[in-house]
Design a protein around this motif. Structure first.
Motif, mmCIF file in Angstrom:
data_model
loop_
_atom_site.group_PDB
_atom_site.id
_atom_site.type_symbol
_atom_site.label_atom_id
_atom_site.label_comp_id
_atom_site.label_asym_id
_atom_site.label_seq_id
_atom_site.Cartn_x
_atom_site.Cartn_y
_atom_site.Cartn_z
ATOM 1 N N LEU A 133 -1.659 -6.768 1.165
ATOM 2 C CA LEU A 133 -2.192 -5.529 1.698
ATOM 3 C C LEU A 133 -3.183 -5.513 2.870
ATOM 4 C CD1 LEU A 133 -0.189 -3.796 -0.289
ATOM 5 C CD2 LEU A 133 -1.398 -5.241 -1.606
ATOM 6 N N ASP A 134 -3.316 -4.457 3.462
ATOM 7 C CA ASP A 134 -4.255 -4.177 4.531
ATOM 8 C C ASP A 134 -5.233 -3.056 4.089
ATOM 9 O OD1 ASP A 134 -3.150 -5.881 6.646
ATOM 10 O OD2 ASP A 134 -1.472 -4.429 6.618
ATOM 11 N N LYS A 135 -4.605 -2.053 3.421
ATOM 12 C CA LYS A 135 -5.736 -1.000 3.032
ATOM 13 C C LYS A 135 -5.211 -0.551 1.371
ATOM 14 C CE LYS A 135 -6.755 0.906 7.395
ATOM 15 N NZ LYS A 135 -6.466 1.984 8.351
ATOM 16 N N ILE A 136 -6.351 0.185 1.005
ATOM 17 C CA ILE A 136 -6.116 0.578 -0.589
ATOM 18 C C ILE A 136 -6.425 2.062 -0.372
ATOM 19 C CG2 ILE A 136 -6.796 0.257 -3.094
ATOM 20 C CD1 ILE A 136 -5.387 -2.288 -1.790
ATOM 21 N N PHE A 137 -5.689 2.810 -1.062
ATOM 22 C CA PHE A 137 -5.950 4.206 -1.233
ATOM 23 C C PHE A 137 -5.934 4.924 -2.602
ATOM 24 C CE2 PHE A 137 -4.356 8.640 -1.124
ATOM 25 C CZ PHE A 137 -5.315 9.384 -0.742
ATOM 26 N N LEU B 47 -3.298 5.255 8.271
ATOM 27 C CA LEU B 47 -2.789 3.758 8.476
ATOM 28 C C LEU B 47 -2.223 3.766 10.017
ATOM 29 C CD1 LEU B 47 -0.080 2.964 5.805
ATOM 30 C CD2 LEU B 47 -2.733 2.508 5.963
ATOM 31 N N GLU C 270 0.382 -1.261 9.351
ATOM 32 C CA GLU C 270 -0.469 -1.607 8.015
ATOM 33 C C GLU C 270 0.245 -1.501 6.892
ATOM 34 O OE1 GLU C 270 -5.034 -0.954 9.955
ATOM 35 O OE2 GLU C 270 -4.224 0.665 8.882
ATOM 36 N N CYS D 210 -0.304 -0.357 2.802
ATOM 37 C CA CYS D 210 -1.232 -0.011 1.904
ATOM 38 C C CYS D 210 -0.754 0.234 0.487
ATOM 39 C CB CYS D 210 -1.454 1.558 2.228
ATOM 40 S SG CYS D 210 -2.716 2.427 1.493
ATOM 41 N N SER E 88 -1.248 2.664 -2.518
ATOM 42 C CA SER E 88 -1.359 3.950 -2.667
ATOM 43 C C SER E 88 -1.103 4.558 -3.840
ATOM 44 C CB SER E 88 -0.818 4.826 -1.559
ATOM 45 O OG SER E 88 -1.335 6.002 -1.566
ATOM 46 N N GLN F 66 1.784 8.145 5.503
ATOM 47 C CA GLN F 66 0.307 7.774 5.676
ATOM 48 C C GLN F 66 -0.058 7.471 7.074
ATOM 49 O OE1 GLN F 66 -0.034 4.775 2.316
ATOM 50 N NE2 GLN F 66 -1.568 6.539 1.609
ATOM 51 N N THR G 109 3.665 2.163 2.837
ATOM 52 C CA THR G 109 3.119 2.611 1.946
ATOM 53 C C THR G 109 3.655 1.834 0.599
ATOM 54 O OG1 THR G 109 2.686 4.773 2.793
ATOM 55 C CG2 THR G 109 2.662 4.601 0.392
#
Ligand code: SF4
Lengths: 213, 467
Positions: B340-344, B420, B424, B426, B428, B438, B444
């Motif tokens: 992953l690149d991002k966490i929401f 994002l 990217e 994520c 989520s 996103q 996502t």
């Protein structure tokens, strides 16, 4: 509301199931406080090669030549032929506004998401349900017939192909009446003032806590 | 008298009149209003010279466009700012109570309504937002509407509706450790599909559903719309009633007793029949991860990305291929290998206090993997945020490297600055994994708060049951 009676229009086939409202009109355009002007950004992410933002001159953007709506033979289409569960996702009425603003008056699909279906009628856009086999047949005919047009007659509830084949569709009597006459539901509901007041009076007794704040 | 479902009871109690074509004029007890789907409705009222039917039945808050960082400077994006200011102005002009951006009670409309007791059992609740189904968790009939209907409800306190079919989804048995409400609803959608509930109102029932907290039931009902149902609901029990005691908009004193008494009847009769029934065994449900661009494209964390070639139905195979292409995933990849690149952590699905607690338990004392570019927690409302801070959860998240933000929809749909970048990926806790949801080109994966937290620490998906 715009009336809908009968239309013979060019058909564009969108061969994809579960087309969601984010695809129909991406969220960056929902910031508008207007009801109009969404046509140029209908199917934005599929239609253009560059990312779209509100306020851009969409006429200057790079079109995706592979996207069906951009093909020369489908220019001026008024009928969208689609697959199952069209319009799923959010409640945004911007989706029918965008379809309408682009020039669509009718959608033909095997099924729709409920909210989208409902929203369409409120905007003079007619969502027609035909069974899967019929929709398959229309996709095939459309693919092999340049300039393929369908006739949609709301009064008789029929979709008629160029060869004369006719397919009946269902539509609620009330929705049909509103669409045929271009009636605004709010005005109609306000004719029931006495009934609404009577309901409220009864409810106030049964469930007074619903009227506290 | 014929046995009734919960939906039948709620429906019948709100009929103002029945039309010849079988539709009904339905009375609406509560309308929640937010900035995105209301401007054109207020404009319509003005143009027609119409007033609100019942001002106090409405409650407004701004959530979709609000910044989740420092708000003292207002909203940077002019288009977003205008939309939020338009809501403020409309609420002032029409006399509607609004929790504006500066109000400590502001938040995501579906978190705020119940938190205030503005949503109550037995009500009809509408909002110009499809996730209004969330409020059905309290034995209410709640559904999303479009802007024309927002205007209709503002002007008449009613809506013309066609009754849906009755559907029941039962989940019986005991959920395993680490398996949450989010996993339950994702498993349900994986089973019935995103059109599985089209035309239906779904009652979620069975021992596993009733064992969930009311907040967990909200998570389940929130995603009823992702299964195609406009409304999801759960019967009222003691937990439901206790949830509302003392909330600002809830009835007080004698009225409370009278209301609570009436709410106890809000369940389906034992012999009520449903048009569609589906059942799942709680023990079979594992933590879920979505792999595609529709919430039905979901598998258990110990599974693999499916292979479209094995899909018999051609329309489905095509959509699987398109989804893998968009998601940048190869068929048969183990879910645990997805980085992953991002966490929401946020959204009306999973941004309430229990969600934040569940994520904090996983995060406590650990650090976000250095391959994660951004991990953020966005509480559902100002009051959730305050409560979390009281419990020290903000510190747990911040110490681990998460950003702790102001309440709003945020990266659930990226209408504000949180989004994002193309490509990217994520994890989520939101409810939709549609293309571009996103942020354009963003990818996502829908998961529970605990699963998102665990992925933040590991940098890829991990099975929370093994922590
Ligand atoms: S959190 Fe997401 S799903 Fe919920 S109301 Fe906001 S944008 Fe919609």
């Amino acid at each position: 509301m715009k009336k809908f009676e009968k239309l013979t229009g060019l058909v564009v086939p969108l061969d994809r199931a579960n087309v969601d409202t984010d695809a129909i009109i991406p969220k960056q355009y929902l910031k508008s406080i207007k009801r109009t002007g969404f046509g140029p950004t209908l199917f934005d992410a599929w239609r253009y090669l560059d990312p779209g933002e509100p306020g851009m001159d969409h006429g200057q953007r790079r079109l995706n030549p592979d996207f069906i709506l951009n093909q020369p033979r489908y220019q001026g289409a008024q009928i969208l032929l689609a697959r199952d569960n069209f319009g799923c996702g959010s409640s945004r009425e911007h989706a029918p506004w965008a379809l309408d603003d682009y020039g669509f008056r009718v959608i033909v699909a095997p099924s729709y998401a409920d909210i989208f279906y409902n929203n369409s009628f409120k905007n003079g856009l007619l969502p027609i349900v035909l069974d899967r086999d019929t929709v398959d047949r229309l996709f095939l005919e459309c693919a092999k017939t340049p300039g393929y047009k369908l006739t949609v007659d709301l009064a008789t509830q029929a979709v008629i192909t160029p060869s004369g084949a006719s397919f009946a569709f269902d539509v609620d009597a009330f929705r049909k009446h509103c669409l045929l006459n271009g009636l605004d539901d709010i005005g109609l509901t306000l004719q029931c003032v006495t009934e609404i007041k009577a309901y409220e009076a009864r409810r106030r007794k049964e469930a007074p806590w619903l009227f506290v704040n | 008298m014929a046995a009734k479902t919960l939906y039948d009871k709620l429906w019948d109690a709100h009929i103002v009149r029945t039309n010849e074509d079988g539709t009904a004029l339905l009375y609406i007890d509560r309308q929640l209003v937010h900035e995105v789907t209301s401007p054109q409705a207020f404009e319509g009222l003005r143009q027609a010279g119409r007033k609100l039917w019942r001002i106090d039945a409405n409650l407004a808050t701004a959530d979709h466009n609000v910044p989740t960082t420092d708000r003292s400077k207002g909203i940077a994006d002019a288009v977003s700012r205008l939309q939020v200011e338009t809501l403020d102005q409309n609420c002032r002009d029409f006399g509607i109570t609004e929790f504006d951006m500066a109000d400590p009670r502001q938040g995501i409309v579906h978190v705020v309504g119940p938190e205030q007791g503005a949503t109550l059992p037995g009500m009809t609740v509408v909002c110009g937002d499809s996730h209004t189904s969330t409020h059905g968790a309290f034995g209410a009939l709640a559904f999303g509407i479009g802007t024309s209907e927002v205007e209709h409800a503002l002007a008449t306190q009613c809506l013309i509706q066609k009754k849906s079919r009755n559907m029941r989804v039962r989940v019986d048995g005991e959920l395993g450790p680490g398996v949450t409400a989010k996993d339950v609803v994702l498993a349900i959608i994986g089973k019935i599909g995103t059109a599985g509930g089209n035309g239906c109102a779904i009652e979620f029932a069975g021992s596993a559903i009733m064992s969930l907290s009311v907040e967990g039931r909200m998570t389940v009902c929130n995603m009823a719309i992702e299964a195609g149902a406009r409304a999801g609901m759960v019967a009222v029990d003691v937990k439901t009633i206790e949830y509302f005691r003392g909330r600002p908009y809830a009835p007080k004193a004698a009225l409370w007793d009278q209301a609570a008494q009436a709410w106890r009847a809000l369940h389906s009769d034992v012999d009520a029949s449903f048009d569609v029934e589906v059942s799942l065994n709680a023990a079979d449900i594992k933590p879920q991860v979505s792999w595609g661009t529709s919430p039905e494209m979901v598998v258990a964390v110990d599974g693999r990305v499916p292979d479209p070639a094995k899909e018999g139905d051609t329309v489905k195979r095509g959509s699987y291929e398109a989804a893998l292409q968009y998601m940048g995933l190869a068929a048969n990849t183990p879910i645990r290998d997805i980085r992953l690149d991002k966490i929401f952590i946020g959204s009306c699905t999973n941004s309430r206090i229990e969600d934040l607690r569940a994520a904090a338990v996983v995060v406590k004392g650990k650090k976000v993997a250095n391959t994660i570019k951004l991990a953020m927690v966005v509480p559902g409302s100002g009051l959730v945020k305050t409560q979390a801070e009281k419990e020290g959860l903000d510190k747990v998240f911040k110490d681990a490297g998460f950003e702790w933000r102001e309440p709003g929809c945020s990266m659930c749909l990226a209408m504000n600055a949180d989004r994002l970048e193309p490509g990217e990926r994520c994890a989520s806790t939101s409810n939709r994994n549609f293309e571009g949801r996103q942020g354009a080109g963003g990818r996502t994966h829908l998961v529970s708060p605990a699963m998102a937290a665990a992925a933040a620490i590991a940098g890829h998906f991990v099975d929370v049951r093994e922590l």
